[in-house]
Enzyme design. Structure first.
Site, mmCIF file in Angstrom:
data_model
loop_
_atom_site.group_PDB
_atom_site.id
_atom_site.type_symbol
_atom_site.label_atom_id
_atom_site.label_comp_id
_atom_site.label_asym_id
_atom_site.label_seq_id
_atom_site.Cartn_x
_atom_site.Cartn_y
_atom_site.Cartn_z
ATOM 1 N N CYS A 277 -4.905 -9.329 1.416
ATOM 2 C CA CYS A 277 -5.782 -9.050 0.279
ATOM 3 C C CYS A 277 -5.695 -10.111 -0.821
ATOM 4 O O CYS A 277 -6.632 -10.872 -1.026
ATOM 5 C CB CYS A 277 -5.452 -7.689 -0.307
ATOM 6 S SG CYS A 277 -5.818 -6.347 0.826
HETATM 7 N N1 LIG Z 1 -3.885 -4.303 4.694
HETATM 8 C C1 LIG Z 1 -4.070 -3.912 3.440
HETATM 9 O O1 LIG Z 1 -3.115 -3.669 2.704
HETATM 10 C C2 LIG Z 1 -5.467 -3.702 2.884
HETATM 11 C C3 LIG Z 1 -5.620 -3.017 1.669
HETATM 12 C C4 LIG Z 1 -6.884 -2.802 1.145
HETATM 13 C C5 LIG Z 1 -7.981 -3.324 1.817
HETATM 14 N N2 LIG Z 1 -7.826 -4.008 2.990
HETATM 15 C C6 LIG Z 1 -9.043 -4.495 3.651
HETATM 16 O O2 LIG Z 1 -9.330 -3.648 4.749
HETATM 17 C C7 LIG Z 1 -9.907 -4.389 5.832
HETATM 18 C C8 LIG Z 1 -9.093 -4.185 7.082
HETATM 19 O O3 LIG Z 1 -7.786 -4.711 6.879
HETATM 20 P P1 LIG Z 1 -6.548 -4.295 7.765
HETATM 21 O O4 LIG Z 1 -5.346 -4.811 7.045
HETATM 22 O O5 LIG Z 1 -6.610 -2.865 8.145
HETATM 23 O O6 LIG Z 1 -6.840 -5.182 9.069
HETATM 24 P P2 LIG Z 1 -6.121 -5.044 10.492
HETATM 25 O O7 LIG Z 1 -6.219 -6.381 11.124
HETATM 26 O O8 LIG Z 1 -4.779 -4.408 10.332
HETATM 27 O O9 LIG Z 1 -7.025 -4.020 11.282
HETATM 28 C C9 LIG Z 1 -8.316 -4.310 11.684
HETATM 29 C C10 LIG Z 1 -8.565 -3.621 13.014
HETATM 30 O O10 LIG Z 1 -9.941 -3.803 13.329
HETATM 31 C C11 LIG Z 1 -10.048 -4.023 14.719
HETATM 32 N N3 LIG Z 1 -11.334 -4.668 14.960
HETATM 33 C C12 LIG Z 1 -11.698 -5.942 14.739
HETATM 34 N N4 LIG Z 1 -12.988 -6.119 15.079
HETATM 35 C C13 LIG Z 1 -13.448 -4.920 15.514
HETATM 36 C C14 LIG Z 1 -14.687 -4.477 16.017
HETATM 37 N N5 LIG Z 1 -15.729 -5.284 16.089
HETATM 38 N N6 LIG Z 1 -14.787 -3.185 16.391
HETATM 39 C C15 LIG Z 1 -13.731 -2.340 16.306
HETATM 40 N N7 LIG Z 1 -12.532 -2.715 15.842
HETATM 41 C C16 LIG Z 1 -12.390 -3.993 15.451
HETATM 42 C C17 LIG Z 1 -8.840 -4.863 15.041
HETATM 43 O O11 LIG Z 1 -8.538 -4.834 16.411
HETATM 44 C C18 LIG Z 1 -7.766 -4.198 14.160
HETATM 45 O O12 LIG Z 1 -7.108 -3.169 14.851
HETATM 46 C C19 LIG Z 1 -9.968 -5.822 5.348
HETATM 47 O O13 LIG Z 1 -11.207 -6.061 4.779
HETATM 48 C C20 LIG Z 1 -8.906 -5.867 4.256
HETATM 49 O O14 LIG Z 1 -9.175 -6.870 3.301
HETATM 50 C C21 LIG Z 1 -6.595 -4.194 3.532
#
Ligand SMILES: NC(=O)c1ccc[n+]([C@@H]2O[C@H](COP(=O)([O-])OP(=O)(O)OC[C@H]3O[C@@H](n4cnc5c(N)ncnc54)[C@H](O)[C@@H]3O)[C@@H](O)[C@H]2O)c1
Length: 434
Positions: free
Chosen positions: A273
């Site tokens: 983030c």
């Molecule tokens: N990690 C954090 O602390 C956090 C906090 C707030 C917001 N976010 C935001 O949330 C979003 C997700 O982040 P995250 O940390 O959960 O990512 P992550 O990489 O942990 O998880 C993403 C998941 O999406 C899956 N994926 C990718 N493409 C896909 C598709 N086309 N169809 C289905 N599944 C698919 C991946 O395999 C993975 O399991 C990002 O935009 C991030 O900026 C993250």
């Protein structure tokens, strides 16, 4: 999952929710809905993750395998790679990654390709919510036209909103339920439905007037953190020149009960983030002939920190008559922050890379991270023994995991370089702090 039933543009406690992307954001969210008694279909492209969810095996530190197992057993949560099953649900939350390209431009390909998939299976009455962090305009300008390729009209046949995820991995105090959730729909009905949806799992939902406001709120929150960390990092550089302990200054300033909030210096910023999101806004701003100077300045200062840490380690070793070239450096912590296993954008990785480039023989310990890949090489976490500590020329504290015994580390190590202020209560000549 139950068999498909007639669509209703209604969100109730019987709503079936589809969560796309079962990562750090998606899996806890899926579990929160399931625990509230809603039927959840988790969708991910990684078969391994889907299999693990269905077996009740968590791969996210904040998700308890026992709770996951119970939820799956009760039939409230099921995972699949079959995206066509999105037809079965009433509401769809998209939690796919939003990384940057090599040149630090927004990489929206996950959001775009997933919108195309959703568009293919979109049903009348469905509510679609984007949760991934992104620049203001993404929901309306990028997603909406793709979803309408389905032949359905937004606001009439289906509903669309943005609701940013605010999860704080590793936090003992904040979770999905007690963290207020901002919601902005493309119209009143979409906002109302999304508000109803999240009211099932969140104590306080904060409706705003548009997805753009919700999108800007999320990036602003992260820019705020980024800029304040940069400010304290800059102060750290000055304090070092003036021989003032920045840690003591922050602790003293934090006693002010109003108008101040402590931020701490460190070896840089990490995670999915804080290092990335500001660039989403900076990039979008250019479309309006606007340069976000605070963002650029903060990035400049924060991205310099690993280089600064290396220069300070070099000085500390030099003053002990030692060279960094050929020295054994043990880095403690490669996760980007305390008590998590996430190494994405972790400054520790940069630190290891830079120390290795200077000829140091670098190893690391991290109780949460078994191995990492840096500069095409695999490194495995070494055991943190007294012998390991004593044999290192320098022990660099890069992540202050709460399980570390810093007193013992300081006693056994020849030199400790502490980038996190973890040893600030200790008096030991072997400790050098940022
Ligand atoms: N990690 C954090 O602390 C956090 C906090 C707030 C917001 N976010 C935001 O949330 C979003 C997700 O982040 P995250 O940390 O959960 O990512 P992550 O990489 O942990 O998880 C993403 C998941 O999406 C899956 N994926 C990718 N493409 C896909 C598709 N086309 N169809 C289905 N599944 C698919 C991946 O395999 C993975 O399991 C990002 O935009 C991030 O900026 C993250």
């Amino acid at each position: 999952m139950r068999k498909a039933r007639p669509r209703q543009p209604k969100i109730t406690d019987k709503t079936r929710v589809g969560i796309i992307g079962l990562g750090y954001v998606g899996l806890p969210l899926a579990l929160a809905f399931a625990k509230a008694g809603l039927e959840v279909l988790g969708v991910d492209i990684q078969q391994r993750r889907v299999d693990r969810v269905n077996k009740g095996q968590s791969y996210i530190a904040d998700v308890d395998s026992k709770v996951l197992t119970e939820t799956v057993r009760e039939g409230l949560l099921e995972a699949t790679t079959d995206q066509s099953r999105l037809k079965e649900v009433d509401a769809i939350c998209i939690c796919v990654p939003t990384p940057l390209t090599k040149t630090k431009d927004p990489e929206l390909s996950y959001v775009i390709s997933e919108s195309e998939v959703v568009s293919r299976y979109l049903q009348k009455g469905q509510l679609v919510v984007l949760e991934s962090t992104t620049y203001p305009g993404t929901t309306r300008e990028v997603m909406l036209p793709i979803l309408e390729r389905s032949g359905l009209k937004a606001g009439r046949d289906f509903y669309l909103a943005f609701s940013p995820e605010r999860i704080d991995p590793g936090s003992k105090n904040y979770n999905v339920r007690n963290t207020p959730k901002v919601v902005g729909g493309i119209d009143l009905k979409s906002t109302e439905l999304a508000t109803l949806l999240y009211s099932q799992i969140v104590e306080k939902v904060v409706p705003v007037s548009s997805p753009e406001v919700a999108e800007m709120t999320k990036v602003f929150e992260n820019v705020f953190r980024n800029v304040n960390i940069a400010l304290v990092n800059e102060l750290t550089l000055l304090c070092e020149k003036m021989k003032i302990s920045v840690w003591e200054v922050i602790d003293a300033a934090a006693t002010k009960p109003f108008g101040y909030m402590p931020f701490y210096p460190g070896p840089g910023i990490g995670g999915h983030c804080i290092p990335l999101d500001p660039y989403y806004l900076a990039n979008k701003a250019r479309e309006f002939d606007f340069h976000t100077r605070f963002i650029e300045l903060a990035a400049d200062i924060n991205e310099h920190m690993p280089y600064y840490v290396v220069s300070r380690i070099l000085d500390a070793m030099n003053s002990r008559g030692k060279s960094l070239h050929g020295a054994r450096v043990l880095v403690l912590g490669v996760a980007y922050k305390r008590d998590v296993e996430d190494v994405r954008e972790s400054p520790s990785l940069k630190l290891i890379e830079l120390l290795s480039e200077k000829g140091a023989n670098v190893s690391y310990n991290d109780p949460y991270v078994e191995s990492v890949r840096i500069s095409q090489k695999n490194l495995r976490s070494v055991e943190l023994t007294d012998e390991e500590l004593a044999s290192a020329d320098c022990v660099a504290i890069a992540t202050d995991h709460s399980c570390y015994d810093f007193r013992n580390i300081a006693q056994k190590a020849n030199l400790v370089f502490d980038t996190r202020g973890a040893t600030r209560k200790l008096r030991n000549k072997n400790i050098v702090r940022l």
